[in-house]
Design a protein around this motif. Structure first.
Motif, PDB file in Angstrom:
ATOM      1  N   CYS A  59       9.708 -29.854 -19.137  1.00  0.00           N
ATOM      2  CA  CYS A  59       8.648 -28.963 -18.664  1.00  0.00           C
ATOM      3  C   CYS A  59       8.424 -27.834 -19.664  1.00  0.00           C
ATOM      4  N   LYS A  60       7.161 -27.465 -19.864  1.00  0.00           N
ATOM      5  CA  LYS A  60       6.835 -26.423 -20.842  1.00  0.00           C
ATOM      6  C   LYS A  60       7.182 -25.032 -20.340  1.00  0.00           C
ATOM      7  N   GLY A  61       7.217 -24.827 -19.052  1.00  0.00           N
ATOM      8  CA  GLY A  61       7.583 -23.527 -18.514  1.00  0.00           C
ATOM      9  C   GLY A  61       6.471 -22.498 -18.629  1.00  0.00           C
ATOM     10  N   ILE A  62       6.793 -21.249 -18.251  1.00  0.00           N
ATOM     11  CA  ILE A  62       5.821 -20.155 -18.294  1.00  0.00           C
ATOM     12  C   ILE A  62       5.610 -19.750 -19.749  1.00  0.00           C
ATOM     13  N   SER A  63       4.381 -19.455 -20.112  1.00  0.00           N
ATOM     14  CA  SER A  63       4.105 -19.055 -21.485  1.00  0.00           C
ATOM     15  C   SER A  63       4.748 -17.709 -21.792  1.00  0.00           C
ATOM     16  N   ALA A  64       5.008 -17.463 -23.078  1.00  0.00           N
ATOM     17  CA  ALA A  64       5.670 -16.231 -23.497  1.00  0.00           C
ATOM     18  C   ALA A  64       4.842 -15.003 -23.143  1.00  0.00           C
ATOM     19  N   GLU A  65       3.513 -15.109 -23.254  1.00  0.00           N
ATOM     20  CA  GLU A  65       2.654 -13.970 -22.933  1.00  0.00           C
ATOM     21  C   GLU A  65       2.754 -13.604 -21.462  1.00  0.00           C
ATOM     22  N   ARG A  66       2.771 -14.594 -20.593  1.00  0.00           N
ATOM     23  CA  ARG A  66       2.865 -14.318 -19.160  1.00  0.00           C
ATOM     24  C   ARG A  66       4.211 -13.710 -18.795  1.00  0.00           C
ATOM     25  N   ILE A  67       5.284 -14.178 -19.427  1.00  0.00           N
ATOM     26  CA  ILE A  67       6.612 -13.628 -19.149  1.00  0.00           C
ATOM     27  C   ILE A  67       6.693 -12.169 -19.583  1.00  0.00           C
ATOM     28  N   LEU A  68       6.193 -11.877 -20.791  1.00  0.00           N
ATOM     29  CA  LEU A  68       6.214 -10.505 -21.301  1.00  0.00           C
ATOM     30  C   LEU A  68       5.433  -9.566 -20.392  1.00  0.00           C
ATOM     31  N   ARG A  69       4.222  -9.973 -20.024  1.00  0.00           N
ATOM     32  CA  ARG A  69       3.396  -9.108 -19.192  1.00  0.00           C
ATOM     33  C   ARG A  69       3.963  -8.971 -17.789  1.00  0.00           C
ATOM     34  N   ALA A  70       4.573 -10.030 -17.266  1.00  0.00           N
ATOM     35  CA  ALA A  70       5.196  -9.950 -15.936  1.00  0.00           C
ATOM     36  C   ALA A  70       6.398  -9.017 -15.961  1.00  0.00           C
ATOM     37  N   ALA A  71       7.182  -9.042 -17.041  1.00  0.00           N
ATOM     38  CA  ALA A  71       8.338  -8.157 -17.170  1.00  0.00           C
ATOM     39  C   ALA A  71       7.902  -6.695 -17.210  1.00  0.00           C
ATOM     40  N   ILE A  72       6.870  -6.407 -17.985  1.00  0.00           N
ATOM     41  CA  ILE A  72       6.363  -5.034 -18.072  1.00  0.00           C
ATOM     42  C   ILE A  72       5.791  -4.590 -16.732  1.00  0.00           C
ATOM     43  N   HIS A 101      -4.421 -15.546 -14.158  1.00  0.00           N
ATOM     44  CA  HIS A 101      -5.766 -15.860 -13.682  1.00  0.00           C
ATOM     45  C   HIS A 101      -5.684 -16.722 -12.421  1.00  0.00           C
ATOM     46  N   SER A 102      -6.204 -17.935 -12.461  1.00  0.00           N
ATOM     47  CA  SER A 102      -6.214 -18.783 -11.260  1.00  0.00           C
ATOM     48  C   SER A 102      -5.041 -19.759 -11.219  1.00  0.00           C
ATOM     49  N   ALA A 103      -4.096 -19.647 -12.157  1.00  0.00           N
ATOM     50  CA  ALA A 103      -2.960 -20.572 -12.208  1.00  0.00           C
ATOM     51  C   ALA A 103      -1.993 -20.305 -11.053  1.00  0.00           C
ATOM     52  N   LYS A 104      -1.202 -21.302 -10.746  1.00  0.00           N
ATOM     53  CA  LYS A 104      -0.210 -21.173  -9.679  1.00  0.00           C
ATOM     54  C   LYS A 104       0.903 -20.217 -10.121  1.00  0.00           C
ATOM     55  N   ILE A 105       1.284 -19.316  -9.230  1.00  0.00           N
ATOM     56  CA  ILE A 105       2.343 -18.355  -9.542  1.00  0.00           C
ATOM     57  C   ILE A 105       3.699 -19.041  -9.372  1.00  0.00           C
ATOM     58  N   PRO A 106       4.583 -18.982 -10.370  1.00  0.00           N
ATOM     59  CA  PRO A 106       5.902 -19.621 -10.253  1.00  0.00           C
ATOM     60  C   PRO A 106       6.778 -18.956  -9.195  1.00  0.00           C
ATOM     61  N   HIS A 107       7.871 -19.632  -8.857  1.00  0.00           N
ATOM     62  CA  HIS A 107       8.843 -19.081  -7.929  1.00  0.00           C
ATOM     63  C   HIS A 107       9.503 -17.854  -8.554  1.00  0.00           C
ATOM     64  N   TYR A 108       9.942 -16.906  -7.706  1.00  0.00           N
ATOM     65  CA  TYR A 108      10.497 -15.659  -8.245  1.00  0.00           C
ATOM     66  C   TYR A 108      11.743 -15.899  -9.093  1.00  0.00           C
ATOM     67  N   THR A 109      12.494 -16.964  -8.809  1.00  0.00           N
ATOM     68  CA  THR A 109      13.687 -17.241  -9.618  1.00  0.00           C
ATOM     69  C   THR A 109      13.320 -17.660 -11.040  1.00  0.00           C
ATOM     70  N   ALA A 110      12.138 -18.255 -11.214  1.00  0.00           N
ATOM     71  CA  ALA A 110      11.680 -18.607 -12.562  1.00  0.00           C
ATOM     72  C   ALA A 110      11.417 -17.341 -13.379  1.00  0.00           C
ATOM     73  N   PHE A 111      10.818 -16.344 -12.724  1.00  0.00           N
ATOM     74  CA  PHE A 111      10.621 -15.052 -13.393  1.00  0.00           C
ATOM     75  C   PHE A 111      11.966 -14.419 -13.751  1.00  0.00           C
ATOM     76  N   GLN A 112      12.897 -14.486 -12.812  1.00  0.00           N
ATOM     77  CA  GLN A 112      14.207 -13.867 -13.030  1.00  0.00           C
ATOM     78  C   GLN A 112      14.913 -14.467 -14.245  1.00  0.00           C
ATOM     79  N   LYS A 113      14.952 -15.778 -14.322  1.00  0.00           N
ATOM     80  CA  LYS A 113      15.641 -16.434 -15.436  1.00  0.00           C
ATOM     81  C   LYS A 113      14.947 -16.155 -16.759  1.00  0.00           C
ATOM     82  N   ALA A 114      13.621 -16.188 -16.761  1.00  0.00           N
ATOM     83  CA  ALA A 114      12.879 -16.009 -18.011  1.00  0.00           C
ATOM     84  C   ALA A 114      12.966 -14.576 -18.528  1.00  0.00           C
ATOM     85  N   ILE A 115      12.802 -13.597 -17.637  1.00  0.00           N
ATOM     86  CA  ILE A 115      12.813 -12.190 -18.063  1.00  0.00           C
ATOM     87  C   ILE A 115      14.202 -11.775 -18.531  1.00  0.00           C
TER      88      ILE A 115
END
Length: 454
Positions: A59-72, A101-115
């Motif tokens: 799986c390609k996962g969340i893009s780097a730009e989305r992870i950075l902006r979500a962390a901030i 934008h209109s993409a599906k929001i990942p599970h919160y644990t995906a944000f946790q691991k990526a950030i």
């Protein structure tokens, strides 16, 4: 391979862009968005960190730009990971800023691991990029610098010997029970002492009255006896796990070995302090078996005489942008930091600052000499204790007092970091996580500060 940015927008993304023409986001978010776009090096650092040592399949996962902006966004809005995912799912403005934008929001644990995967070294590079941008935009010229230190607490309960022993007994017992459940054929049995330990811990904390000390010591004797019994039992279990061929045995062996080491220190310091009435040095103590890296820091503060966390150095210029920061282990003297601060400032701006201001903890004759030799024109650091007539005359100079008033401004910056950007208490686990958390808070603060100055 994880993408750097999502270059192919969907058809429904146009609806989000259309809504943004009617729903105006807050000004700071708009400026922060433009600031990130103006500095693509920030995104390059994050992308390089996320794709390092990763395979190109799956799986390609969340893009780097989305992870950075979500962390901030998480740190700026003081969201938890659960709330971050929920707010992103519901909010059009936050979807626009984070580029979902209109993409599906990942599970919160995906944000946790990526950030949490973004290291403090990467955040340091991002902060250097922001400082460099502020220099080019003439927001911060680096002519003056003010420094101060603070303490960020670790996520632990107030350390009490009884609580440390109870935690050790509870964790060791839980690991032994799970190892027996998970590994069939493990020839091992033991008695569960957690209820007895919890009862003794409660009695120690709640004991009052004129004979409280004697009764408390009696409870401690029994609690230490239970702790030693559980420690011996866990040691035997650890020995059997080391010889067991089951695939889960190494995991439980590693966990037991880790907590056995910390439990031994907790039992030893409790025996020395309570039974032998010995003063144990801070360097030989632990205050938590879960965050064993936590330091005991005394800075002479009336409201908080003892703090449990790590010392943070913060340096700022006239604009309020934090140009330097660093996390320390132990309780280093503030006076030992001046030379490193000046070296980093020269690296950032190519020259020494004209003026340096700090509180009395940074004072020493060697520090003043080092600063003047480095090219600093004026050093405003009050001398503690006895002052000669010549020294009093210097500290009454108009330029010295003006720099001291300028220095007081960093107290407000630190207060803002504590209240607004989560630097009062770190909820991330481990020393590495602590450094990552502090760096994320500083970068978010600087991003918002530069955006407000543009």
């Amino acid at each position: 391979m994880r993408k750097r940015i999502v270059t192919q927008p969907s058809l429904f993304d146009q609806a989000i862009d259309q809504l943004m023409t009617m729903i105006k986001p807050e000004e700071d978010l708009k400026k922060m968005d433009r600031l990130i776009d103006k500095n693509p090096e920030i995104l390059d650092c994050v992308h390089a960190e996320l794709v390092a040592k990763k395979c190109n399949t799956g799986c390609k996962g969340i893009s780097a730009e989305r992870i950075l902006r979500a962390a901030i966004l998480k740190q700026y809005k003081k969201y938890s990971y659960r709330e971050l995912a929920k707010r992103l799912n519901d909010g059009v403005i936050l979807r626009w800023f984070s580029r979902f934008h209109s993409a599906k929001i990942p599970h919160y644990t995906a944000f946790q691991k990526a950030i949490k995967h973004i290291s403090f070294e990467t955040w340091d590079k991002i902060n250097d990029t922001l400082v460099s941008f502020s220099k080019k935009a003439k927001l911060e010229k680096g002519l003056t610098i003010r420094v101060d230190t603070t303490v960020t607490e670790c996520n632990i309960a107030y350390p009490v010997d009884a609580r440390l022993l109870n935690d050790s007994i509870r964790v060791l017992t839980r690991l032994m029970e799970r190892s027996i459940e998970s590994i069939p054929g493990l020839n091992f049995s033991f008695s569960n002492r957690t209820r007895r330990a919890k009862k003794r811990c409660y009695q120690i904390v709640m004991t009052k009255g004129p004979k409280a000390k004697r009764r408390r010591k009696k409870c401690y004797v029994d609690l230490i006896k239970v702790a030693n019994e559980v420690f011996d039992t866990a040691s035997r279990c650890c020995g059997e796990l080391s010889e067991n061929p089951h695939w889960q045995a190494p995991y439980f062996h590693e966990q037991l070995d880790h907590f056995l080491t910390l439990s031994a220190v907790a039992i030893d310091q409790c025996e020395r302090r309570v039974l032998n009435e010995e003063k144990v040095p801070a360097s030989e103590k632990i205050v938590s078996i879960f965050e064993e890296h936590t330091d005991i820091i005394k800075r002479g503060k009336t409201q908080s005489p003892t703090e449990f966390g790590h010392k943070i150095l913060v340096a700022s210029g006239k604009s309020g942008i934090i140009t330097q920061y660093k996390s320390y282990r132990g309780n280093p003297c503030d006076g030992d930091m001046i030379s490193d601060i000046l070296e980093d400032h020269k690296r950032q701006y190519g020259r020494a600052p004209r003026a340096l201001a700090g509180d009395r903890r940074f004072f020493s004759a060697d520090n003043e000499k080092t600063a003047y030799d480095s090219g600093v024109k004026r050093v405003s650091i009050c001398k503690p204790g006895y002052r000669s007539k010549a020294r009093k005359k210097i500290e009454k100079e108009r330029w010295f007092k003006r720099l001291q008033r300028y220095r007081a401004g960093i107290e407000g910056l630190i207060s803002g970091l504590m209240r607004g950007y989560g630097l009062k208490r770190c909820n991330w686990k481990g020393w590495q996580g602590f450094q990552n958390y502090v760096s994320l808070s500083i970068v978010t603060f600087n991003l918002q500060k530069i955006a407000s100055l543009l």
